[in-house]
Design a protein around this motif. Structure first.
Motif, short mmCIF file in Angstrom:
data_model
loop_
_atom_site.label_atom_id
_atom_site.label_comp_id
_atom_site.label_asym_id
_atom_site.label_seq_id
_atom_site.Cartn_x
_atom_site.Cartn_y
_atom_site.Cartn_z
N PHE A 105 33.09 -13.43 50.21
CA PHE A 105 33.43 -13.10 48.72
C PHE A 105 33.69 -11.46 48.77
CE2 PHE A 105 30.28 -16.45 48.25
CZ PHE A 105 31.27 -17.54 47.78
N PRO A 106 34.85 -11.18 49.64
CA PRO A 106 35.20 -9.59 49.92
C PRO A 106 35.63 -8.97 48.50
CG PRO A 106 36.87 -11.02 50.72
CD PRO A 106 35.89 -11.94 50.27
N ASP A 107 36.16 -9.40 47.51
CA ASP A 107 36.42 -9.15 46.26
C ASP A 107 35.46 -9.27 45.11
OD1 ASP A 107 38.59 -7.90 47.55
OD2 ASP A 107 39.57 -10.06 47.27
N SER A 108 34.21 -9.61 45.58
CA SER A 108 33.22 -10.17 44.39
C SER A 108 32.62 -8.78 43.81
CB SER A 108 32.02 -10.60 45.14
OG SER A 108 30.94 -11.10 44.28
N THR A 109 32.10 -8.96 42.26
CA THR A 109 31.75 -8.19 41.64
C THR A 109 30.17 -8.14 41.74
OG1 THR A 109 31.49 -9.79 39.74
CG2 THR A 109 33.62 -8.13 39.85
N VAL A 110 29.89 -9.19 42.70
CA VAL A 110 28.12 -9.40 42.87
C VAL A 110 27.68 -8.09 43.75
CG1 VAL A 110 26.27 -10.73 43.62
CG2 VAL A 110 28.13 -11.68 42.50
N SER A 111 26.51 -7.50 43.12
CA SER A 111 26.06 -6.64 44.01
C SER A 111 24.81 -7.43 45.16
CB SER A 111 25.21 -5.55 43.26
OG SER A 111 24.34 -4.56 44.00
N TYR A 112 25.12 -7.59 46.25
CA TYR A 112 24.38 -8.13 47.25
C TYR A 112 23.40 -7.20 47.94
CZ TYR A 112 27.23 -12.54 46.55
OH TYR A 112 28.01 -13.39 46.25
N ILE A 113 22.17 -7.58 47.91
CA ILE A 113 21.28 -6.66 48.38
C ILE A 113 20.27 -7.21 49.39
CG2 ILE A 113 19.31 -5.00 47.40
CD1 ILE A 113 20.88 -4.58 45.08
N VAL A 114 19.85 -6.75 50.57
CA VAL A 114 18.81 -6.92 51.08
C VAL A 114 17.56 -6.45 50.56
CG1 VAL A 114 17.89 -7.01 53.41
CG2 VAL A 114 20.11 -6.94 53.21
N ALA A 115 16.53 -7.58 50.04
CA ALA A 115 15.50 -7.06 49.55
C ALA A 115 14.33 -8.47 49.73
CB ALA A 115 15.46 -6.94 48.23
N ASP A 116 13.10 -8.36 49.71
CA ASP A 116 11.95 -9.08 50.07
C ASP A 116 11.40 -9.61 48.82
OD1 ASP A 116 9.86 -10.50 51.03
OD2 ASP A 116 9.31 -8.72 52.55
N LEU A 117 11.26 -10.87 48.80
CA LEU A 117 10.55 -11.43 47.54
C LEU A 117 9.08 -10.98 47.32
CD1 LEU A 117 10.79 -13.58 44.99
CD2 LEU A 117 10.57 -15.20 46.63
N LEU A 118 8.66 -10.75 48.44
CA LEU A 118 7.33 -10.23 48.62
C LEU A 118 6.88 -8.82 48.11
CD1 LEU A 118 6.01 -12.29 51.51
CD2 LEU A 118 5.92 -12.58 49.19
N ALA A 119 8.17 -8.30 47.94
CA ALA A 119 8.12 -6.56 47.74
C ALA A 119 9.28 -6.34 46.95
CB ALA A 119 8.17 -5.83 48.96
N ILE A 120 9.28 -6.81 45.63
CA ILE A 120 10.50 -6.72 44.78
C ILE A 120 10.64 -5.29 44.27
CG2 ILE A 120 11.37 -7.50 42.57
CD1 ILE A 120 10.21 -10.22 43.08
N PRO A 121 11.66 -4.55 44.20
CA PRO A 121 11.83 -3.13 43.68
C PRO A 121 11.15 -3.14 42.25
CG PRO A 121 13.92 -3.94 44.61
CD PRO A 121 12.87 -5.26 44.69
N PRO A 122 10.55 -2.09 42.04
CA PRO A 122 10.00 -1.79 40.66
C PRO A 122 10.88 -1.73 39.58
CG PRO A 122 9.20 -0.09 42.25
CD PRO A 122 9.97 -1.04 42.83
N GLN A 123 12.05 -1.26 39.90
CA GLN A 123 12.80 -0.79 38.80
C GLN A 123 13.43 -2.17 38.34
OE1 GLN A 123 13.03 0.22 42.08
NE2 GLN A 123 15.37 0.08 42.81
N TRP A 124 13.48 -3.41 39.01
CA TRP A 124 13.58 -4.62 38.53
C TRP A 124 13.04 -5.25 37.43
CZ3 TRP A 124 15.52 -7.71 43.53
CH2 TRP A 124 16.50 -6.77 44.12
N HIS A 125 11.77 -4.48 37.23
CA HIS A 125 10.82 -5.31 36.18
C HIS A 125 11.42 -5.33 34.83
CE1 HIS A 125 7.14 -6.15 34.19
NE2 HIS A 125 7.23 -4.87 33.37
N GLN A 126 11.40 -6.63 34.19
CA GLN A 126 12.11 -6.76 32.89
C GLN A 126 13.72 -6.43 32.77
OE1 GLN A 126 9.47 -5.57 29.82
NE2 GLN A 126 8.00 -7.38 30.07
N ALA A 127 14.32 -6.34 33.90
CA ALA A 127 15.64 -5.79 33.92
C ALA A 127 16.83 -6.81 33.90
CB ALA A 127 15.98 -5.08 35.19
N PHE A 128 16.31 -8.26 33.82
CA PHE A 128 17.53 -9.03 33.91
C PHE A 128 17.30 -10.22 32.60
CE2 PHE A 128 16.79 -7.53 38.08
CZ PHE A 128 18.09 -7.07 38.49
#
Length: 165
Positions: A105-128
């Motif tokens: 999906f080269p023209d995608s608006t999605v922000s694809y990120i490498v992250a670990d479910l066992l170490a979720i970034p704290p800035q994602w807390h209640q963000a979605f």
């Protein structure tokens, strides 16, 4: 899923558990697939039917809602959300899977990120506003599941929705 792939996945899981690295086997599977989707047992190249059914039966959505896709795999669920106007973040522990999404999906608006479910970034807390998780938690060992479920639930904004399979 054919028997050989199922057996191979079980072997990868077993080795990862022996090393106390319960989610590292995903990268091995994606990397060894070398772009062949037939070697990724869950790759259907379409959004998950439960997600699609929910999206179809719960419209309309408010524009610019933020959505998170956990363990995005090859990106089909993230793209389904983005196509409805969601601002989507999608992550996977596998850098190969994330790169594969970006290639598909080269023209995608999605922000694809490498992250670990066992170490979720704290800035994602209640963000979605919407969080979609499909079969990632059940692929983890029992001793971490309740902690991961709580962690995932904490990503949902007040009044938001969590979809899990």
């Amino acid at each position: 899923m054919n028997h050989n792939i199922r057996f191979y996945v079980k072997q990868l899981e077993s080795v990862a558990l022996q090393k106390s690295e319960p989610s590292t086997w995903f990268e091995v599977l994606y990397a060894e697939a070398k772009g062949d989707t037939a070697k990724i047992p869950w790759a259907k190249l379409t959004s998950h039917p439960y997600l699609q059914d929910w999206l179809t039966n719960h419209e309309p959505f408010t524009s610019q809602q933020k959505a998170l896709v956990i363990g995005c795999g090859l990106g089909d669920d993230a793209e389904a959300l983005a196509n409805l106007g969601f601002e989507v973040t999608a992550f996977d522990i596998s850098p190969t899977a994330v790169a594969w999404c970006q290639q598909r999906f080269p023209d995608s608006t999605v922000s694809y990120i490498v992250a670990d479910l066992l170490a979720i970034p704290p800035q994602w807390h209640q963000a979605f506003d919407k969080v979609f998780e499909c079969r990632n938690i059940q692929a983890l060992p029992l001793n971490v599941r309740s902690w991961v479920i709580s962690s995932v639930a904490s990503l949902v904004a007040p009044g938001g929705t969590m979809l899990a399979d």
